[in-house]
Design an enzyme around this catalytic site. Structure first.
Site, PDB file in Angstrom:
ATOM      1  N   ASP A  47      42.889  23.447 -18.320  1.00 45.87           N
ATOM      2  CA  ASP A  47      42.791  22.374 -19.301  1.00 45.87           C
ATOM      3  C   ASP A  47      42.602  21.068 -18.529  1.00 45.87           C
ATOM      4  O   ASP A  47      43.539  20.506 -17.976  1.00 45.87           O
ATOM      5  CB  ASP A  47      44.082  22.358 -20.140  1.00 45.87           C
ATOM      6  CG  ASP A  47      44.141  21.195 -21.115  1.00 45.87           C
ATOM      7  OD1 ASP A  47      43.336  20.264 -20.984  1.00 45.87           O
ATOM      8  OD2 ASP A  47      45.018  21.216 -21.995  1.00 45.87           O
ATOM      9  N   TYR A  84      53.258  10.600 -33.637  1.00 44.54           N
ATOM     10  CA  TYR A  84      54.655  10.980 -33.365  1.00 44.54           C
ATOM     11  C   TYR A  84      55.612   9.928 -33.926  1.00 44.54           C
ATOM     12  O   TYR A  84      56.470   9.412 -33.211  1.00 44.54           O
ATOM     13  CB  TYR A  84      54.878  11.153 -31.845  1.00 44.54           C
ATOM     14  CG  TYR A  84      53.781  11.911 -31.158  1.00 44.54           C
ATOM     15  CD1 TYR A  84      53.652  13.290 -31.345  1.00 44.54           C
ATOM     16  CD2 TYR A  84      52.844  11.271 -30.338  1.00 44.54           C
ATOM     17  CE1 TYR A  84      52.627  13.997 -30.729  1.00 44.54           C
ATOM     18  CE2 TYR A  84      51.817  11.979 -29.726  1.00 44.54           C
ATOM     19  CZ  TYR A  84      51.710  13.337 -29.929  1.00 44.54           C
ATOM     20  OH  TYR A  84      50.693  14.039 -29.327  1.00 44.54           O
ATOM     21  N   LYS A 115      38.747  13.510 -23.809  1.00 50.79           N
ATOM     22  CA  LYS A 115      39.166  12.157 -23.401  1.00 50.79           C
ATOM     23  C   LYS A 115      38.079  11.340 -22.699  1.00 50.79           C
ATOM     24  O   LYS A 115      37.274  10.686 -23.336  1.00 50.79           O
ATOM     25  CB  LYS A 115      40.413  12.263 -22.529  1.00 50.79           C
ATOM     26  CG  LYS A 115      41.646  12.727 -23.302  1.00 50.79           C
ATOM     27  CD  LYS A 115      42.874  12.631 -22.434  1.00 50.79           C
ATOM     28  CE  LYS A 115      44.124  13.176 -23.061  1.00 50.79           C
ATOM     29  NZ  LYS A 115      44.796  12.293 -23.984  1.00 50.79           N
ATOM     30  N   TYR A 135      51.559  20.939 -21.484  1.00 48.88           N
ATOM     31  CA  TYR A 135      51.148  20.303 -22.738  1.00 48.88           C
ATOM     32  C   TYR A 135      49.647  20.537 -22.912  1.00 48.88           C
ATOM     33  O   TYR A 135      48.856  20.225 -22.012  1.00 48.88           O
ATOM     34  CB  TYR A 135      51.441  18.789 -22.738  1.00 48.88           C
ATOM     35  CG  TYR A 135      50.874  18.144 -23.978  1.00 48.88           C
ATOM     36  CD1 TYR A 135      51.516  18.274 -25.202  1.00 48.88           C
ATOM     37  CD2 TYR A 135      49.655  17.469 -23.948  1.00 48.88           C
ATOM     38  CE1 TYR A 135      50.967  17.746 -26.357  1.00 48.88           C
ATOM     39  CE2 TYR A 135      49.098  16.933 -25.092  1.00 48.88           C
ATOM     40  CZ  TYR A 135      49.758  17.081 -26.299  1.00 48.88           C
ATOM     41  OH  TYR A 135      49.204  16.567 -27.445  1.00 48.88           O
TER      42      TYR A 135
END
Ligand code: PMP
Length: 428
Positions: free
Chosen positions: A240, A15, A269, A140
């Protein structure tokens, strides 16, 4: 060779622009919860590399399994071949979650893509074309295009990619708070499903904690009620668990705060304790049977590095390590400490809210202009944190020492006190 010049001229950071307009610090090495910078400074890690390093860095047993696997077979294609590390991992995940069917892939975002595809194929196999997804506001789910299309359209990168993204439907998020009321959100869900259920393949949700879209903690009972509504309309429920999985909320998976199971989960992760990229999509036997026994027959996805033996082997050791100690008690202790020590900030003018769950401590600010100041202050004071927008938060490894956690929190408190002075001046 001037590494920093190379970084500046050639390397994109997440980003970011090229070159980066914000500071980039160079890391020499890591050890458990410490980050050693090239310039000699040592930082206590308060980020666990974006939720991933649940057991800290350079775990000895993980390193040993990495070395052994690298010598034996770092990679082999998964098309038409299999191997023990993948089978062992599937067995571990099946035991941990109770799901039956496992798709191992490269990363969290890719596992979301696979989950969305699975939902579409499930309905197709049953003779229906359903190409729309339902997601929560503030959601997200990752940075690939399918995953982005189920991220909150206002609170994400949607506007940059415009019409290229698939159009999905977003529903109200449950109110903030583990015990908070969620009636309005549920009504909105029911309404949207009633109107659109024939086109909707699945409802995708980050269970209990919405991460990058606001670090919002909400009532798990919402998920139980949502499941009932989804079942009524034959809509699949996808959780998620990429961020929440492997203990971050105080349960192994966040859905374990509820008495239900979704139809699909995505994980990533913490699966390798931040050692190497790996993701997985898990679903029920019923769903994989519906697809496999239909004319569609196959789950049409197959990345080159699917089920990479090195990553699987590391994941197996990481899971074994996690289960070898009382991680739950440690995570709950971390939660208690965050809750108690951050509370002093609630009265600050710049602070909107403080909250904590599991290994996550969150300070929500009233302004988004201080993120860089906060980060600079933390680095100067020996702590690695990466605030974004109005969120100043920490997610720590379960192997963090009391002293290290104290340092992270004290630095957060000091940093907020600093910006509070500036904020008060701005208000005047
Ligand atoms: N879903 C959630 C909830 C996440 O927090 C993330 C990562 N920030 C992703 C998906 C994407 O995972 P990855 O970065 O591994 O692609």
């Amino acid at each position: 060779m001037n590494y920093l010049e190379i970084d500046k001229n050639h390397l994109w950071h997440p980003y970011n622009s090229l070159p980066s307009k914000t500071p980039i610090w160079s890391v020499k090495k890591t050890k458990n919860c410490k980050i050693f910078l090239e310039d000699g400074r040592v930082l206590v890690d308060g980020m666990s590399s974006w939720w991933s390093a649940i057991l800290g860095y350079n775990n000895k047993r993980i390193y040993k399994s990495l070395k052994k696997q690298a010598k034996n077979m770092p990679h082999i294609m998964f098309g038409g071949l299999t191997h023990k590390p993948a089978c062992k991992l599937a067995n571990n995940l099946v035991k941990l979650t109770g799901f039956n069917s496992v798709f191992l892939c490269d990363s969290g975002s890719v596992s979301v893509e696979v989950a969305l595809k699975t939902a579409i194929l499930y309905h197709k196999a049953k003779g229906e074309n359903r190409y729309t997804f339902l997601a929560l506001k503030n959601a997200y789910h990752g940075d690939t295009l399918g995953a982005m299309s189920v991220c909150d359209p206002e609170n994400s990168m949607h506007s940059l990619y415009g019409d290229y993204l698939s159009k999905n439907i977003f529903v109200k998020t449950p109110n903030m708070g583990f015990d908070a009321d969620f009636c309005e959100a549920l009504e909105d869900l029911e309404e949207k499903l009633k109107e659109n259920h024939k086109d909707i393949a699945a409802f995708i949700v980050e269970p209990v904690v919405q991460g990058a879209g606001g670090m919002r903690i909400y009532n798990p009972q919402y998920l139980q009620e949502a499941k009932k509504i989804c079942t009524k309309y034959d809509i699949l429920l996808i959780f998620d668990e990429i961020a929440t999985g492997f203990g971050h909320t105080g349960e192994m998976f966040a859905y374990m705060h509820t008495n239900i199971k979704p139809d699909i989960i995505t994980i990533g992760k913490g699966i390798t304790s931040g050692t190497i990229s790996l993701g997985a999509m898990l679903t029920t036997k019923e769903i994989s049977d519906v697809i496999s026994n239909s004319s569609i027959e196959v789950l049409m996805h197959g990345p080159t590095f699917m089920a990479n033996p090195l990553a699987c082997s590391i994941a197996n050791t990481s899971i074994k390590e996690l289960l070898s100690f009382d991680w739950k008690t440690k995570v709950l202790e971390i939660e208690k400490t965050f809750r108690k020590e951050l509370e002093v900030l609630r009265e600050k003018k710049v602070v909107k809210d403080v909250r904590a769950i599991g290994s996550i401590g969150i300070i929500e600010l009233n302004s988004d202009v201080f993120a860089q100041d906060l980060q600079n202050f933390c680095v100067q004071n020996g702590v690695w944190l990466r605030p974004f927008g109005k969120l100043f938060y920490s997610i720590v490894s379960y192997t963090i020492s009391k002293k290290e956690l104290e340092k992270v929190i004290k630095t957060m408190v000091k940093a907020v006190n600093e910006i509070d002075k500036k904020y008060e001046k701005c208000l005047k």
